[in-house]
Scaffold this motif. Structure first.
Motif, PDB file in Angstrom:
ATOM      1  N   LEU A  29      13.569 -20.067   6.453  1.00 36.39           N
ATOM      2  CA  LEU A  29      13.282 -19.118   7.223  1.00 36.39           C
ATOM      3  C   LEU A  29      12.887 -18.046   6.623  1.00 36.39           C
ATOM      4  O   LEU A  29      13.631 -17.334   5.421  1.00 36.39           O
ATOM      5  CB  LEU A  29      14.689 -18.835   8.112  1.00 36.39           C
ATOM      6  N   VAL A  30      12.049 -17.283   6.983  1.00 36.85           N
ATOM      7  CA  VAL A  30      11.267 -16.070   6.774  1.00 36.85           C
ATOM      8  C   VAL A  30      11.308 -15.121   7.674  1.00 36.85           C
ATOM      9  O   VAL A  30      10.708 -15.160   8.789  1.00 36.85           O
ATOM     10  CB  VAL A  30      10.049 -16.232   5.877  1.00 36.85           C
ATOM     11  N   LEU A  31      12.096 -13.746   7.344  1.00 33.45           N
ATOM     12  CA  LEU A  31      11.696 -12.711   8.251  1.00 33.45           C
ATOM     13  C   LEU A  31      11.067 -11.875   7.774  1.00 33.45           C
ATOM     14  O   LEU A  31      10.952 -11.065   6.704  1.00 33.45           O
ATOM     15  CB  LEU A  31      13.518 -12.262   8.310  1.00 33.45           C
ATOM     16  N   VAL A  32       9.881 -11.407   8.668  1.00 34.17           N
ATOM     17  CA  VAL A  32       9.100 -10.445   8.102  1.00 34.17           C
ATOM     18  C   VAL A  32       9.251  -9.034   9.000  1.00 34.17           C
ATOM     19  O   VAL A  32       9.399  -9.105  10.119  1.00 34.17           O
ATOM     20  CB  VAL A  32       7.363 -10.849   8.703  1.00 34.17           C
ATOM     21  N   VAL A  75      10.500 -10.502   3.859  1.00 28.10           N
ATOM     22  CA  VAL A  75       9.458  -9.936   3.401  1.00 28.10           C
ATOM     23  C   VAL A  75       9.121  -8.715   3.986  1.00 28.10           C
ATOM     24  O   VAL A  75       9.147  -8.839   5.259  1.00 28.10           O
ATOM     25  CB  VAL A  75       8.478 -11.095   3.638  1.00 28.10           C
ATOM     26  N   SER A  76       8.988  -7.631   3.292  1.00 28.88           N
ATOM     27  CA  SER A  76       8.446  -6.473   3.758  1.00 28.88           C
ATOM     28  C   SER A  76       6.913  -6.332   3.669  1.00 28.88           C
ATOM     29  O   SER A  76       6.286  -6.428   2.664  1.00 28.88           O
ATOM     30  CB  SER A  76       9.220  -5.347   2.783  1.00 28.88           C
ATOM     31  N   ALA A  77       6.571  -6.287   4.746  1.00 28.56           N
ATOM     32  CA  ALA A  77       4.854  -6.392   4.895  1.00 28.56           C
ATOM     33  C   ALA A  77       4.475  -5.048   4.527  1.00 28.56           C
ATOM     34  O   ALA A  77       4.972  -3.827   4.835  1.00 28.56           O
ATOM     35  CB  ALA A  77       4.630  -6.415   6.365  1.00 28.56           C
ATOM     36  N   ASP A  82      -0.095  -9.203  10.077  1.00 35.48           N
ATOM     37  CA  ASP A  82      -0.946  -9.804   9.157  1.00 35.48           C
ATOM     38  C   ASP A  82      -0.269 -10.460   8.235  1.00 35.48           C
ATOM     39  O   ASP A  82      -0.832 -11.412   7.552  1.00 35.48           O
ATOM     40  CB  ASP A  82      -1.709  -8.503   8.379  1.00 35.48           C
ATOM     41  N   GLU A  83       0.989  -9.838   7.775  1.00 34.19           N
ATOM     42  CA  GLU A  83       1.757 -10.709   6.868  1.00 34.19           C
ATOM     43  C   GLU A  83       2.339 -12.051   7.342  1.00 34.19           C
ATOM     44  O   GLU A  83       2.361 -13.149   6.527  1.00 34.19           O
ATOM     45  CB  GLU A  83       3.066  -9.763   6.670  1.00 34.19           C
ATOM     46  N   VAL A  84       2.676 -12.229   8.601  1.00 38.47           N
ATOM     47  CA  VAL A  84       3.065 -13.450   9.359  1.00 38.47           C
ATOM     48  C   VAL A  84       1.916 -14.525   8.997  1.00 38.47           C
ATOM     49  O   VAL A  84       1.916 -15.282   8.805  1.00 38.47           O
ATOM     50  CB  VAL A  84       3.410 -13.351  10.707  1.00 38.47           C
ATOM     51  N   VAL A  85       0.731 -13.817   9.311  1.00 39.69           N
ATOM     52  CA  VAL A  85      -0.574 -14.761   9.403  1.00 39.69           C
ATOM     53  C   VAL A  85      -0.778 -15.476   7.769  1.00 39.69           C
ATOM     54  O   VAL A  85      -0.964 -16.606   7.808  1.00 39.69           O
ATOM     55  CB  VAL A  85      -1.713 -14.179  10.075  1.00 39.69           C
TER      56      VAL A  85
END
Length: 128
Positions: free
Chosen positions: A52-55, A72-74, A80-83
């Protein structure tokens, strides 16, 4: 191979009008903590444990990871970070993105990811 579940924090937090806008970082931290159970249990069609990754983005940048939930800090757009995360997963690895954003759904589905709405990861609330 574990399913990669990527959560669009801004979209999921924004789907519940509970005053999150007064403390965006705190709202992202509460979501992160709720997601520990999701990481262990999984999401519909993808039993746990899942990766599990939370952006997070904007005022929520800097929220720390906890066991079972990587944050993950965009540096720019959270979408864009999710993509980028979706496109960089190992070949053949299943991927589910949690968002209600139609454009983001289109973008990650182009990379072979499934999409589900925010309610998938939110705790059920009692009706009063």
């Amino acid at each position: 191979m574990r399913t990669l579940v990527i959560v669009d924090a801004a979209n999921v937090v924004g789907s519940v009008p509970d005053g999150w806008w007064r403390d965006r970082r705190g709202a992202a931290e509460r979501l992160r903590d709720q997601l520990v159970g999701v990481a262990e249990a999984g999401v519909p069609g993808h039993p746990g444990p899942v990766e599990l990754v939370l952006v997070v983005e904007g005022a929520a940048r800097g929220v720390k990871s906890v066991p079972h939930v990587r944050v993950v800090s965009a540096p720019g757009s959270g979408d864009d970070e999710v993509v980028e995360l979706a496109s960089e997963r190992p070949a053949g690895a299943p991927c589910v993105v949690v968002t209600a954003d139609r454009e983001l759904r289109r973008r990650v589905e182009a990379h072979g990811c499934e999409t589900v709405g925010p309610r998938t990861v939110q705790p059920r609330r009692e009706r009063t």
